[in-house]
Design an enzyme around this catalytic site. Sequence first.
Site, PDB file in Angstrom:
ATOM      1  N   GLY A  13       0.785  -1.238   0.000  1.00 23.31           N
ATOM      2  CA  GLY A  13       0.000   0.000   0.000  1.00 23.31           C
ATOM      3  C   GLY A  13       0.813   1.281   0.000  1.00 23.31           C
ATOM      4  O   GLY A  13       1.788   1.433  -0.742  1.00 23.31           O
ATOM      5  N   ILE A  14       0.401   2.198   0.835  1.00 24.02           N
ATOM      6  CA  ILE A  14       0.991   3.533   0.879  1.00 24.02           C
ATOM      7  C   ILE A  14       2.469   3.484   1.249  1.00 24.02           C
ATOM      8  O   ILE A  14       3.302   4.166   0.642  1.00 24.02           O
ATOM      9  CB  ILE A  14       0.221   4.419   1.874  1.00 24.02           C
ATOM     10  CG1 ILE A  14      -1.216   4.643   1.378  1.00 24.02           C
ATOM     11  CG2 ILE A  14       0.927   5.756   2.071  1.00 24.02           C
ATOM     12  CD1 ILE A  14      -2.140   5.245   2.412  1.00 24.02           C
ATOM     13  N   ASP A  57       8.792  -6.551  14.026  1.00 21.97           N
ATOM     14  CA  ASP A  57       7.486  -6.364  14.653  1.00 21.97           C
ATOM     15  C   ASP A  57       7.613  -5.212  15.635  1.00 21.97           C
ATOM     16  O   ASP A  57       8.330  -5.307  16.641  1.00 21.97           O
ATOM     17  CB  ASP A  57       7.077  -7.652  15.378  1.00 21.97           C
ATOM     18  CG  ASP A  57       5.657  -7.593  15.928  1.00 21.97           C
ATOM     19  OD1 ASP A  57       5.143  -6.474  16.164  1.00 21.97           O
ATOM     20  OD2 ASP A  57       5.070  -8.668  16.148  1.00 21.97           O
ATOM     21  N   TYR A 149     -10.245   1.982  16.013  1.00 27.04           N
ATOM     22  CA  TYR A 149      -9.332   2.586  15.045  1.00 27.04           C
ATOM     23  C   TYR A 149      -9.316   4.109  15.190  1.00 27.04           C
ATOM     24  O   TYR A 149      -8.250   4.732  15.235  1.00 27.04           O
ATOM     25  CB  TYR A 149      -9.758   2.195  13.640  1.00 27.04           C
ATOM     26  CG  TYR A 149      -8.913   2.768  12.532  1.00 27.04           C
ATOM     27  CD1 TYR A 149      -7.623   2.301  12.305  1.00 27.04           C
ATOM     28  CD2 TYR A 149      -9.417   3.748  11.686  1.00 27.04           C
ATOM     29  CE1 TYR A 149      -6.850   2.821  11.276  1.00 27.04           C
ATOM     30  CE2 TYR A 149      -8.661   4.264  10.649  1.00 27.04           C
ATOM     31  CZ  TYR A 149      -7.370   3.803  10.443  1.00 27.04           C
ATOM     32  OH  TYR A 149      -6.616   4.320   9.415  1.00 27.04           O
ATOM     33  N   THR A 184      -6.119   0.980  -0.821  1.00 22.49           N
ATOM     34  CA  THR A 184      -5.107   0.010  -0.411  1.00 22.49           C
ATOM     35  C   THR A 184      -5.768  -1.333  -0.102  1.00 22.49           C
ATOM     36  O   THR A 184      -6.997  -1.435  -0.010  1.00 22.49           O
ATOM     37  CB  THR A 184      -4.378   0.504   0.849  1.00 22.49           C
ATOM     38  OG1 THR A 184      -5.339   0.609   1.924  1.00 22.49           O
ATOM     39  CG2 THR A 184      -3.726   1.856   0.611  1.00 22.49           C
TER      40      THR A 184
END
Length: 231
Positions: A13-14, A57, A149, A184
Amino acid sequence: MNKTILITGASRGIGYETALRLASQNHTVIATARSEDKLVELANSADPGKIIPVKADLTLETGIQKLADSVSKFESLDGLINNAGAVHRESFMDTDLSVFQELMDINVYSIVRLIKALKHKLGNGSHIVNISSMSGYQGSLKFGDLSAYGAAKAAVVGLSEVLSAEFTDDGISVNCLCLGAVQTEMFAEAFPGFEAPVSPQQMGTYIANFVLTAHQFYNGKVLPVALNDPG
């Protein structure tokens, strides 16, 4: 002038497109994510040595240390793009508290860990760009079912504003971009069937240019990057 920039969430994605854009402009990119295969693919898509893939991670101290070790090989770090993130779509009443904690860990605490580990490498004229969302931008129209979120991305906004004030004397600029809908994989997973008006390539180009130049004009700013007013 060649700059060294670290970007998180670079496996797709981005983040992927931002890394490619920076590398195409002859900058050195330390690209990190949890998917090693995608990072290797990313590195192979650029000129040799321009993209340094580091599987890590960010919710683990071992991952943060791997990135610190990679950055230690460079004299300094000119830019840090905190792009890694996770989304969860579910009604508020059905969203378990553990989901809130998980999204805070991935979207917020990973930024805290990484900046703490790398600040000594960010010198005068460096630029931290934290990627938030219109879901965390005060006053914007919101989508439902994104409480965990939205809360996490709002925390990114507040953190960015405070750090910009605290790091002023060090010459480190901190800005926050609240992105609208971008097509995305993560967006498609959260909103199947909905077509976003902006491509990852378009947004990647914008963010690459922003990290390189915008600190000449902005510090401590929270900027909405959206064609309309999506949350």
